[in-house]
Write an enzyme that holds these catalytic residues in place. Sequence first.
Site, short mmCIF file in Angstrom:
data_model
loop_
_atom_site.label_atom_id
_atom_site.label_comp_id
_atom_site.label_asym_id
_atom_site.label_seq_id
_atom_site.Cartn_x
_atom_site.Cartn_y
_atom_site.Cartn_z
N HIS A 1 0.80 -1.22 0.00
CA HIS A 1 0.00 0.00 0.00
C HIS A 1 0.83 1.27 0.00
CE1 HIS A 1 -3.24 -2.85 0.56
NE2 HIS A 1 -3.91 -1.94 -0.12
N GLU B 1 -12.11 -9.66 -6.25
CA GLU B 1 -10.69 -9.76 -5.88
C GLU B 1 -10.30 -11.20 -5.57
OE1 GLU B 1 -9.47 -6.04 -3.46
OE2 GLU B 1 -11.39 -6.67 -2.64
N ASP C 1 -5.40 -7.61 -5.84
CA ASP C 1 -5.62 -8.81 -5.03
C ASP C 1 -5.97 -10.00 -5.91
OD1 ASP C 1 -5.10 -8.34 -2.30
OD2 ASP C 1 -6.76 -6.93 -2.28
N CYS D 1 -10.36 -1.18 -10.73
CA CYS D 1 -9.67 -0.16 -9.93
C CYS D 1 -8.32 -0.66 -9.44
CB CYS D 1 -10.54 0.30 -8.77
SG CYS D 1 -11.06 -1.04 -7.71
C1 PEP Z 1 -7.11 -4.31 -5.54
O1 PEP Z 1 -6.96 -5.28 -4.79
O2 PEP Z 1 -6.88 -4.33 -6.76
C2 PEP Z 1 -7.58 -3.03 -5.00
C3 PEP Z 1 -7.88 -2.03 -5.79
O3 PEP Z 1 -7.61 -2.92 -3.65
P1 PEP Z 1 -6.33 -2.69 -2.72
O4 PEP Z 1 -5.14 -2.47 -3.59
O5 PEP Z 1 -6.62 -1.53 -1.84
O6 PEP Z 1 -6.26 -3.97 -1.96
MG MG Z 2 -7.77 -5.25 -2.79
#
Ligand code: PEP
Ligand code: MG
Length: 765
Positions: free
Chosen positions: A364, A605, A629, A676
């Site tokens: 993150h 995911e 994910d 996303c």
């Molecule tokens: C993902 O898993 O692609 C996502 C957008 O969520 P995060 O990266 O916050 O886990």
């Molecule tokens: Mg995610």
Amino acid sequence: MLGILRSIVQEVNSARDLSEALDIIVSRVQKAMGTEVCSVYLLDPASNRYILMATEGLYKDAVGNVSLAHSEGLVGLVGSREEPINLEDAPSHPRYRYFPETGEERFSSFLGVPIIHHRAVLGVLVVQQRENSRCFDEGEEAFLVTISAQLAGVIAHSEATGAISGLSLTGEEAHDVCFSGVPGAPGVAIGTGTVVYPSADLDVVPEKPAEDIDHELELFWSAVQAVKEDIERVANRLASQLRPEEQALFDVYLRMLDDGALPGEVVSKIQEGIWAQGALKQVIQQYIRHFEMMDDLYLQERMVDIRDLGRRLLSHMQEGEQKHLEYPERTVLVSEELTPAMLGEVPKGQLVGLVSVKGSSNSHVAILARAMGVPTVMGLVDIPVNQLGGRELVVDGFEGQIFASPSADLRAFYQAICEEEDELFRGLEELRDKPCETLDGHRVPLLVNTGLMTDVVRSLSHGAEGIGLYRTEVPFMIKDRFPSEQEQREYYREQLEAFAPNPVTMRTLDIGGDKALTYFPIQEENPFLGWRGIRVTLDHPEIFLLQVRAMLKASEGLNNLQIMLPMISNVSEVEESLHLIYRVYHEVREEGYDVHMPKVGVMIEVPAAVYQIRELADRVDFVSVGSNDLTQYLLAVDRNNPRVAQLYHSYHPAVLQALVRIAQDTHAVGKPVGICGELAGDPGGALLLMAMGYDSLSMNAASLPKVKSVIRSVDREWAVQLLQDVLLLDSPHVIKSCVDLALRNAGFGRYLRPVKTPVCEQTAI
Ligand code: PEP
Ligand code: MG
């Protein structure tokens, strides 16, 4: 054997430098195996030769003077075959090379094992014996292999530390020392390394001289005094609950702090010119080494006390220190493990690059860095962090490598890339208000992923058409307790207002996995397969209900809120969540708020969700794919683990097939599908997703102009053809090259990587 192995590794771990580490290895291994010779040859990246670096049994004068070409002699053979070679009569082997300066002719048995670290051969560890009759047996071979595997990391680290101080293996000056990691955020930064480390951690205290010895002594004595008072206070508080013999433990502690004991040793190191924290580290580590080697369990336990005392003293010395950290004009933040809070400490406008030992491109903190447009390299597993403070660093976020103390040529090379990138972005600014539409008129709204208010500001200036993913956990992560309903309402209102009337998609709290809240710790063996996302919030409806209430109230009068549910793996999670959302909606309306029922969507995911798209999509208003994910779970590759980062590939055919299927099945039930994950912000990935039929692409703000520019320059049909071509391929690397080639041919080579950047040839690791 295990005991011997452990004590060798411990001793080597605490060596001050490479040469001390190697000397310890050869002397301990020689003794443990009862052989006449033990030597270490390391591969010098500068000359590509194996250099004799340490020996017990050969002539010491040969150290540093004897070297073999890359594939010369038995040592070269071990290195190139990457496996042990065990010979009873080495001189009769055709590859045997004789060096009179080592005195080697007297030895005939030879056992050499490669020293391998992260697939790279660092050198060869050799034992030899005089008489013909000795053939090293299987057990001895296994012992040497184990030693070598365990020590490879330490050797790599010591090599890197030497290289960073400007020395090659041969003691000559090293230039442009390069370390390889994983690209975290694209771009190039040139700046000054600033090391941030967790407080009260002795292991990460840097070595440096004392600037003012009297001041350092004063600091140390006041820490000793403060710790003594702490201990006395605790002892008094517990006096009534402890028996006298237990009370005596505190006396032991206090005695260790008597002037003549541990403090005396620290003081003499400070007087030798080492700063107080470094002196404390050295003394504590010496004690720990000493105790660790003892067989007596009682004494081993005392090591825990020593470590604790050290931490307490350090903590007093460090009080307020991080606050006074001076950030250079162009700060490259370096840490064992970067946290979002560390990024926030750097004064505005001064943060140019990030370097982290832990983490990978989908951690993150890397996502945050991409959102902020800060070039980042993650997973630099062996860099000597403490040596990077105050040094000029080049961060190459395209290739995932950093250079320390760059030469004038290298600096000029990267400076030109920085300028080229700036120019590219200036050129893209004019696209801000133009629609994201292919040449043949296919519209694809580009949305943005946000977490902080700064993301919103950047996204607006880059022309985003709404928020496709607001990571609500980000504001939760920078607090020391759950934010109240009112606080949440304010965060959410900011985001909703900034984009109204365009949609703002808020994801309910997605904690767990690698996203920890200090005030809500989750300890699990396997956190990514554990209590994450919707699983946590459905188990804690009070958190979920409060969050949805804050979102709904924040949307009053704007009505551009959409709610998205993370980590869905079955339909009942969707049904339960919808039930709670409806409940809050009615309550909020009853309270008199004039709000509309928001659209609700699910994130895809988890692989299970890919096979239940129709059932899931039927129950909600939209679907959004979290490809970060989804990739990790489909490929069983931890998105944060640099060791397997090479296997994490969103262009993997299995991932692309899943993405195609998700788009088709969602459309089959008449619902829109967006994405996303980070793949949407990759120009090549965005083209493939558009061709698959994704209705919107949500990405970090920094990627948006490039993606828009690429989409506006092609026909949709061209992208569909590209997709069809790559779906026939079976390797992620070939697919990526094929997409890159198509982009280059279409004139977008500069979006991939500005120009051919230098590769780590002189890698110190
Ligand atoms: C993902 O898993 O692609 C996502 C957008 O969520 P995060 O990266 O916050 O886990
Ligand atoms: Mg995610």
